[in-house]
Design a protein around this motif. Structure first.
Motif, short mmCIF file in Angstrom:
data_model
loop_
_atom_site.label_atom_id
_atom_site.label_comp_id
_atom_site.label_asym_id
_atom_site.label_seq_id
_atom_site.Cartn_x
_atom_site.Cartn_y
_atom_site.Cartn_z
N LEU A 1 6.02 -1.50 -3.19
CA LEU A 1 5.59 -0.40 -3.21
C LEU A 1 5.36 0.47 -4.29
CD1 LEU A 1 7.39 0.76 0.12
CD2 LEU A 1 5.43 -0.55 -0.13
N VAL A 2 6.19 0.57 -5.04
CA VAL A 2 6.02 1.47 -6.29
C VAL A 2 5.11 0.79 -7.45
CG1 VAL A 2 7.09 2.78 -8.17
CG2 VAL A 2 8.07 2.84 -5.84
N GLN A 3 4.07 1.50 -7.66
CA GLN A 3 3.15 0.64 -8.63
C GLN A 3 3.50 0.90 -10.18
OE1 GLN A 3 0.49 -1.82 -7.29
NE2 GLN A 3 2.03 -1.06 -5.69
N PRO A 4 3.10 -0.15 -10.97
CA PRO A 4 3.37 0.25 -12.42
C PRO A 4 2.95 1.75 -12.99
CG PRO A 4 2.16 -1.93 -12.03
CD PRO A 4 1.91 -1.07 -10.71
N GLY A 5 3.58 2.07 -13.74
CA GLY A 5 3.48 3.17 -14.17
C GLY A 5 3.81 4.62 -13.21
N ALA A 6 4.14 4.15 -12.13
CA ALA A 6 4.81 5.44 -11.28
C ALA A 6 6.17 5.44 -11.45
CB ALA A 6 4.17 5.03 -9.93
N SER A 7 6.53 6.61 -10.78
CA SER A 7 8.08 6.82 -10.70
C SER A 7 8.64 6.78 -9.27
CB SER A 7 8.54 8.32 -11.26
OG SER A 7 9.77 8.64 -11.00
N PRO A 8 9.85 6.07 -8.85
CA PRO A 8 10.12 5.98 -7.75
C PRO A 8 10.84 7.51 -7.08
CG PRO A 8 11.81 5.01 -8.96
CD PRO A 8 10.54 5.17 -9.90
N HIS A 9 11.02 8.32 -7.99
CA HIS A 9 11.52 9.62 -7.61
C HIS A 9 10.35 10.49 -6.91
CE1 HIS A 9 15.05 8.77 -10.01
NE2 HIS A 9 14.34 8.49 -10.93
N ASN A 10 9.25 10.19 -6.98
CA ASN A 10 8.08 11.03 -6.29
C ASN A 10 6.83 10.31 -6.07
OD1 ASN A 10 7.11 10.68 -8.79
ND2 ASN A 10 7.23 12.79 -9.69
N TYR A 11 7.11 9.02 -5.67
CA TYR A 11 5.72 8.25 -5.24
C TYR A 11 5.43 8.72 -3.87
CZ TYR A 11 3.23 4.16 -5.12
OH TYR A 11 2.18 3.17 -5.07
N SER A 12 3.95 8.45 -3.99
CA SER A 12 3.06 8.40 -2.64
C SER A 12 2.58 7.11 -2.22
CB SER A 12 1.84 9.45 -2.86
OG SER A 12 2.67 10.86 -3.20
N MET A 13 2.84 6.94 -1.04
CA MET A 13 2.47 5.49 -0.79
C MET A 13 0.95 5.68 -0.36
SD MET A 13 5.01 3.30 1.69
CE MET A 13 4.90 4.70 3.02
N LYS A 14 0.50 4.57 -0.35
CA LYS A 14 -1.04 4.24 0.06
C LYS A 14 -0.92 3.65 1.63
CE LYS A 14 -2.34 2.76 -4.44
NZ LYS A 14 -2.85 1.68 -5.41
N PRO A 15 -2.05 3.82 2.40
CA PRO A 15 -2.20 3.39 3.66
C PRO A 15 -1.88 1.88 3.86
CG PRO A 15 -3.96 4.99 3.26
CD PRO A 15 -3.36 4.83 1.93
N SER A 16 -2.32 1.15 2.69
CA SER A 16 -2.30 -0.53 2.81
C SER A 16 -0.86 -0.59 2.67
CB SER A 16 -3.04 -0.71 1.61
OG SER A 16 -2.55 -0.36 0.51
N GLN A 17 -0.03 -0.04 1.97
CA GLN A 17 1.33 -0.20 1.81
C GLN A 17 2.10 0.07 3.12
OE1 GLN A 17 1.78 2.19 -1.72
NE2 GLN A 17 2.03 0.62 -2.81
N ARG A 18 1.83 1.16 3.78
CA ARG A 18 2.33 1.45 5.21
C ARG A 18 1.80 0.28 6.27
NH1 ARG A 18 4.39 5.61 8.80
NH2 ARG A 18 4.43 4.26 10.64
N ARG A 19 0.76 -0.30 6.01
CA ARG A 19 0.38 -1.33 6.80
C ARG A 19 1.24 -2.55 6.48
NH1 ARG A 19 -4.86 0.60 5.98
NH2 ARG A 19 -5.40 -0.96 4.38
N ALA A 20 1.76 -2.83 5.10
CA ALA A 20 2.61 -3.94 4.72
C ALA A 20 4.02 -3.55 5.39
CB ALA A 20 2.57 -3.96 3.36
N LEU A 21 4.57 -2.59 5.35
CA LEU A 21 5.90 -2.39 6.03
C LEU A 21 5.61 -2.61 7.57
CD1 LEU A 21 6.51 1.43 4.54
CD2 LEU A 21 7.78 -0.95 4.09
N GLU A 22 4.54 -2.31 8.14
CA GLU A 22 4.64 -2.62 9.71
C GLU A 22 4.74 -4.22 10.00
OE1 GLU A 22 0.92 -0.93 10.70
OE2 GLU A 22 1.94 1.51 10.73
N ALA A 23 4.02 -4.78 8.91
CA ALA A 23 3.76 -6.22 8.85
C ALA A 23 5.24 -6.97 8.58
CB ALA A 23 2.86 -7.00 8.27
#
Length: 325
Positions: free
Chosen positions: A53-75
């Motif tokens: 989920l957390v993409q390169p250069g981003a921080s896990p403390h304040n990350y915003s998910m993409k719709p495609s990542q929500r779909r990955a969670l569902e699958a």
């Protein structure tokens, strides 16, 4: 000619169908962070597909998910994360009924507790606490009990090699319960990882000997588990919360420590603004080295976590006067 062409089309269609079925049948795993992906890659069989989920250069403390990542969670067949103490952007989502039964907290060694209110980030008291090293020695390493890796402390558990081995055992336990799991390969991969980690830990301990007298400073408190495991000197932390600027009093305290330190070295992180700590350390005789707790540039393969641990040691060794730039 027509019959031959028709037969070929049937064969091609069957092959396509088999390939599609194979793709659909592959195990889908979602990990929150790259270092967890590296641990899953070390243990998983080749048919496991991993989405992080957390993409390169981003921080896990304040990350915003993409719709495609929500779909990955569902699958996903399984979802691995550290826990609500780390990936706060996932706390409410993974605590809900849709994902809870497929979600595994590697900090707590079990499914995340149900979220009942906006203020509920998981109750540490409901988890049974264990002495991890004693438990693993008694069970030969391949146990399936639940344990709390963090006990409410620093959630950057993947930086401690001993805890990383426990996390790998938890990942093994979860993957072994999934449909069509090849437990023989999973067992072999876990044994290989444990052996490689033992050898790497010994080598890193030896490599870090020349740097044990250096006073290390970090941007935030993510490095404490690594330096604690290898008995290094962590003398100061610039900010206790990476989302907030530190107060003037704390800055003055850190600057005083830097002035009085022995060969002070500030370990910076690529996820945060470099100019910010440059202004704090201006005029001070300090060595800088960059380390990446999120393993951004580490190749994702079976040995990726081993390479990651070695990169952390490399960052410390760049603090040595002969290696400093």
């Amino acid at each position: 000619m027509t019959t031959s062409r028709f037969t070929g089309l049937i064969a091609l269609g069957a092959a396509t169908l088999l390939a599609s079925t194979s793709t659909l049948a592959s195990t889908q795993v979602v990990t929150s962070l790259k270092p967890i992906e590296l641990l899953v890659k070390a243990i998983a069989t080749d048919d496991v597909e991993i989405t992080t989920l957390v993409q390169p250069g981003a921080s896990p403390h304040n990350y915003s998910m993409k719709p495609s990542q929500r779909r990955a969670l569902e699958a996903a067949d399984a979802i691995f994360w550290v826990g609500p103490e780390m990936e706060t952007f996932l706390t409410r989502l993974l605590g809900g009924s849709e994902f809870r039964d497929r979600t595994y907290s590697l900090m707590h060694g079990e499914n995340v507790p149900e979220v009942q209110s906006d203020n509920n980030h998981g109750d540490h008291d409901q988890h049974e606490h264990h002495n991890h090293h004693d438990d693993h020695e008694e069970s030969g390493g391949h146990d399936d009990h639940h344990h709390d890796h963090g006990s409410g402390e620093d959630p950057h558990i993947w930086l401690d090699p001993a805890l990383a081995v426990e996390m790998a055992r938890d990942i093994h336990r979860v993957l072994a319960t999934l449909k069509s799991a090849d437990t023989h390969v999973l067992d072999a991969n876990l044994a290989r990882f444990e052996q490689a980690m033992a050898e790497t830990e010994t080598a890193i301990n030896r490599r870090l000997d020349p740097a044990r007298d250096i006073d290390l400073f970090t941007y935030h408190d993510a490095f404490t588990r690594f330096v604690g495991h290898y008995n290094m000197n962590l003398e100061g932390i610039l900010t206790l919360n990476p989302e907030l600027s530190p107060g003037a009093g704390h800055i003055a305290e850190v600057q005083e420590k830097l002035r009085n330190a022995n060969q002070p070295c500030l370990l910076t992180e690529p996820q945060f603004n470099r100019q910010w700590w440059r202004s704090i350390t201006e005029g001070l005789d300090i060595t800088f080295s960059t380390w990446d707790p999120l393993a951004t540039d580490i190749e994702t393969d079976q040995d990726g976590y081993i390479t990651f641990q070695q990169s952390l040691a490399d960052a410390v060794l760049k603090c040595l006067p002969e290696d400093a730039k």
